[in-house]
Design a protein around this motif. Structure first.
Motif, PDB file in Angstrom:
ATOM      1  N   MET A   1       0.850  -1.189   0.000  1.00  0.00           N
ATOM      2  CA  MET A   1       0.000   0.000   0.000  1.00  0.00           C
ATOM      3  C   MET A   1       0.882   1.235   0.000  1.00  0.00           C
ATOM      4  O   MET A   1       1.838   1.323   0.777  1.00  0.00           O
ATOM      5  N   GLU A   2       0.557   2.159  -0.886  1.00  0.00           N
ATOM      6  CA  GLU A   2       1.254   3.436  -0.927  1.00  0.00           C
ATOM      7  C   GLU A   2       0.297   4.501  -0.401  1.00  0.00           C
ATOM      8  O   GLU A   2      -0.862   4.554  -0.791  1.00  0.00           O
ATOM      9  N   ILE A   3       0.801   5.355   0.486  1.00  0.00           N
ATOM     10  CA  ILE A   3      -0.017   6.418   1.079  1.00  0.00           C
ATOM     11  C   ILE A   3       0.668   7.750   0.799  1.00  0.00           C
ATOM     12  O   ILE A   3       1.880   7.876   0.941  1.00  0.00           O
ATOM     13  N   CYS A   4      -0.124   8.733   0.374  1.00  0.00           N
ATOM     14  CA  CYS A   4       0.423  10.068   0.144  1.00  0.00           C
ATOM     15  C   CYS A   4      -0.583  11.102   0.634  1.00  0.00           C
ATOM     16  O   CYS A   4      -1.742  10.797   0.884  1.00  0.00           O
ATOM     17  N   ILE A   5      -0.111  12.316   0.781  1.00  0.00           N
ATOM     18  CA  ILE A   5      -0.983  13.413   1.202  1.00  0.00           C
ATOM     19  C   ILE A   5      -1.237  14.291  -0.005  1.00  0.00           C
ATOM     20  O   ILE A   5      -0.306  14.720  -0.685  1.00  0.00           O
ATOM     21  N   GLU A   6      -2.521  14.547  -0.262  1.00  0.00           N
ATOM     22  CA  GLU A   6      -2.912  15.433  -1.359  1.00  0.00           C
ATOM     23  C   GLU A   6      -2.719  16.867  -0.874  1.00  0.00           C
ATOM     24  O   GLU A   6      -3.537  17.396  -0.114  1.00  0.00           O
ATOM     25  N   LYS A   7      -1.622  17.504  -1.277  1.00  0.00           N
ATOM     26  CA  LYS A   7      -1.225  18.810  -0.749  1.00  0.00           C
ATOM     27  C   LYS A   7      -2.288  19.886  -0.954  1.00  0.00           C
ATOM     28  O   LYS A   7      -2.581  20.658  -0.039  1.00  0.00           O
TER      29      LYS A   7
END
Length: 183
Positions: A39-45
């Motif tokens: 799983m890849e997690i990122c923050i939508e800036k």
């Protein structure tokens, strides 16, 4: 693929629904020899910045055009008092609203009216005793602890109303509310 949807649901359950749009994620295929997908997690800036800009701000619509902004804000921020009052109406021990065992509209309205009057009385009592720093529930408990007894004199047979021994808080309440005049 079905297990990936389950993992996505698990991820969404971890994040509060109001903030799910801030976090992006991608569930990969299950690698051979492993039982969990990657799983890849990122923050939508951009979304995060929009959410951050809205923190601590509330829009209040009112028809009280003659009030100044400060009074509107103070009134809005005291909405918890109304919420507490409805909490009192749900408290069987303080202001028992239900169950209503009435079948006619007039009787139901009278019952609710009396409950609201009781709630107003409790609020007045809390206001009158505010400097004691007691919660409403504690205030009621202290008042319930004040006991009155009927005592008959040995000579003459006269009966007197006597207050039993009180603790310091009860004595302060007794004095503050001038309860002695009702005896």
């Amino acid at each position: 693929m079905g297990s990936n949807r389950g993992k996505e649901r698990e991820f969404n359950d971890i994040i509060h629904k109001d903030f799910r749009s801030v976090f992006g994620h991608k569930v990969g295929e299950i690698p051979e020899g492993k039982n969990k997908p990657s799983m890849e997690i990122c923050i939508e800036k951009e979304v995060e910045e929009l959410r951050y800009a809205g923190f601590g701000k509330t829009i209040v619509f009112t028809d009280m055009h003659i009030w100044h902004s400060e009074k509107i804000a103070k009134t809005y921020n005291q909405k918890y008092l109304v919420e507490d009052d409805f909490g009192l109406l749900n408290d069987v021990l303080l202001v028992p609203v239900g169950p209503i065992n009435h079948h006619k509209d007039f009787n139901i309205k009278a019952h609710i009216f009396l409950c609201i009057i009781g709630m107003i009385f409790y609020r007045y009592l809390a206001w009158k005793c505010k400097y004691l720093g007691l919660s409403l529930r504690r205030l009621v408990e202290e008042l319930e602890g004040i006991r009155v007894a009927l005592v008959q004199r040995k000579t003459g047979g006269k009966v007197d109303l006597v207050v039993e021994e009180m603790d310091a808080k009860q004595a302060r309440l007794f004095s503050l509310l001038d309860l002695g005049k009702f005896m």
